[in-house]
Design a protein around this motif. Structure first.
Motif, short mmCIF file in Angstrom:
data_model
loop_
_atom_site.label_atom_id
_atom_site.label_comp_id
_atom_site.label_asym_id
_atom_site.label_seq_id
_atom_site.Cartn_x
_atom_site.Cartn_y
_atom_site.Cartn_z
N ARG A 170 0.98 -1.21 0.04
CA ARG A 170 -0.10 -0.01 0.02
C ARG A 170 0.72 1.38 0.20
O ARG A 170 0.53 2.58 -0.62
CB ARG A 170 -0.87 -0.15 1.20
CG ARG A 170 -2.07 0.98 1.09
CD ARG A 170 -3.16 0.73 1.97
NE ARG A 170 -3.82 -0.46 1.72
CZ ARG A 170 -4.82 -0.65 0.73
NH1 ARG A 170 -5.05 0.41 0.21
NH2 ARG A 170 -5.57 -1.82 0.86
N TYR A 174 0.18 4.10 -2.88
CA TYR A 174 -0.09 5.43 -2.66
C TYR A 174 0.78 6.41 -3.10
O TYR A 174 0.51 7.50 -3.58
CB TYR A 174 -0.41 5.64 -1.01
CG TYR A 174 -1.62 5.12 -0.30
CD1 TYR A 174 -2.73 5.21 -1.14
CD2 TYR A 174 -1.48 4.86 1.05
CE1 TYR A 174 -3.91 4.73 -0.79
CE2 TYR A 174 -2.91 4.34 1.49
CZ TYR A 174 -4.10 4.21 0.63
OH TYR A 174 -5.14 3.77 1.25
N ARG A 189 0.31 9.03 3.67
CA ARG A 189 -1.23 8.92 4.11
C ARG A 189 -1.12 9.40 5.56
O ARG A 189 -0.38 9.06 6.56
CB ARG A 189 -1.28 7.35 4.19
CG ARG A 189 -2.71 7.16 4.76
CD ARG A 189 -3.67 7.25 3.60
NE ARG A 189 -4.86 6.81 4.28
CZ ARG A 189 -5.95 7.55 4.74
NH1 ARG A 189 -5.82 8.91 4.63
NH2 ARG A 189 -7.19 7.08 5.13
N ASN A 199 -6.06 12.91 0.85
CA ASN A 199 -6.13 12.26 2.15
C ASN A 199 -7.66 12.13 2.70
O ASN A 199 -8.19 11.22 3.32
CB ASN A 199 -5.33 12.61 3.21
CG ASN A 199 -3.82 11.97 3.27
OD1 ASN A 199 -3.97 10.77 3.63
ND2 ASN A 199 -2.54 12.56 2.91
N ASP A 253 -10.88 4.21 -4.78
CA ASP A 253 -9.80 4.66 -5.58
C ASP A 253 -10.25 5.28 -6.63
O ASP A 253 -9.77 6.22 -7.29
CB ASP A 253 -8.68 4.08 -5.43
CG ASP A 253 -8.21 3.73 -3.85
OD1 ASP A 253 -8.52 4.25 -3.13
OD2 ASP A 253 -7.34 2.54 -3.68
#
Length: 338
Positions: A170, A174, A189, A199, A253
């Motif tokens: 992840r 990201y 994040r 965010n 997403d």
């Protein structure tokens, strides 16, 4: 067709005969309340209520909602999910509950399911990046790194090792957001509170996915408090966190990329207060509408041979997990193929 209703304003919700009556309440700077014109909502149209503002209600209303199998999800000022009113489970099964608890207590079976949740999530994250890589975003490096980490999942012997691998995947995923997005930057994040627009959308969208997954679980014989990837804890529906891992890339997403790159959401739809960034009321309504559109979007399901919506897809995933727990059929996570 029943649908979700989102209550953004503070107000009073009442039962009026056999329907719902919602009276918005405006509050001035001195704290004085003024009731606005009421709106009637036919109960036959309501699948679920989302309360983002202060909601005044009494036991008569919740008895009515319970009878009609309508859950209510509550969010605080910072758009964090705080809890739910859930009607009494109508599909109770002692056999399923015992089998789910037994599966959790088997370290081998628990790790196996945890691996599958992350394998499905990792695959769907890679497919997201492949989609944008084909459109000239140059994401080959991130895709290769994520695949490399995903290949180590079968070697994970504990849930903690699975979670560690998921964290690495992840993190790389990201990092690709800044390449996928045209005008907004994600950076790192941050959650409580989110420090920028991306965010804020990730946190808000994930909470919406979490509550939609809770609704799907409630329509099966699964118990939402017994999970396999995330550790079960007090006062939280941890199984929702497990299952939603698979769908956050597919639903949340994809919506974020769409609304930002197509300029549906702009900087004017966010508020900055005390080093935090949150959607304002107009921004919430736009994002919620985009999420609902995604939930209702249909595609051709390979196994079923028919069109299904993304909302129904989450429910199908719950049934697949239940079949594995009951020893009927091995669970295979949904993997996006387009």
């Amino acid at each position: 067709m029943k649908r979700s209703f989102y209550l953004f304003n503070p107000g009073l919700m009442e039962r009026k005969d056999n329907t719902l009556k919602f009276t918005p309440i405006s509050i001035d700077e001195q704290g004085n309340e003024t009731k606005q014109p009421s709106r009637f909502i036919p109960i036959e149209d309501v699948a679920v209520l989302y309360a983002f503002g202060s909601l005044k209600a009494n036991s008569s209303l919740y008895n009515f909602l319970g009878q009609r199998d309508v859950p209510v999800h509550f969010f605080d000022y910072y758009e964090n999910y705080t809890g739910s009113f859930m009607p009494r489970a109508g599909l109770l099964s002692g056999k399923a509950l015992l089998a789910q608890a037994k599966t959790y207590q088997s370290s081998k079976k628990r790790v196996e399911l945890a691996r599958k949740f992350i394998q499905g999530a990792a695959w769907n994250m890679v497919m997201n990046l492949n989609y944008y890589n084909r459109r000239g975003k140059e994401l080959e490096g991130q895709i290769a790194e994520m695949k490399e980490f995903a290949q180590t999942l079968p070697e994970a012997k504990t849930v903690e090792e699975v979670m560690g691998t998921e964290g690495n995947i992840r993190r790389i995923y990201y990092s690709a957001f800044d390449i996928v997005l045209d005008d907004f930057k994600f950076g790192s994040r941050t959650k409580q509170p989110p420090e920028n627009e991306v965010n804020a959308l990730v946190s808000f969208g994930n909470m919406m996915c979490y509550t939609e997954t809770l609704r799907a679980i409630h329509q099966t014989q699964l118990n939402p408090t017994i999970s396999f990837l995330h550790k079960p804890g007090e006062r939280r529906y941890s199984l929702c966190l497990d299952i939603s891992e698979i769908f956050k890339p597919i639903i949340v997403d994809r919506v974020i990329f769409k609304v930002l790159n197509k300029h549906v959401l702009q900087k004017s739809h966010f508020d900055w207060k005390l080093n935090s960034c949150l959607l304002n009321d107009k921004g919430k309504k736009i994002f919620v509408a985009a999420m609902e559109e995604r939930y209702n979007e249909t595609f051709r399901h390979r196994s079923l041979g028919r069109n299904v919506s993304y909302r129904h897809l989450i429910k199908l995933e719950c049934y697949k997990l239940l079949k594995d727990i009951l020893g009927i059929e091995e669970y295979k996570p949904f993997k996006m193929y387009w």
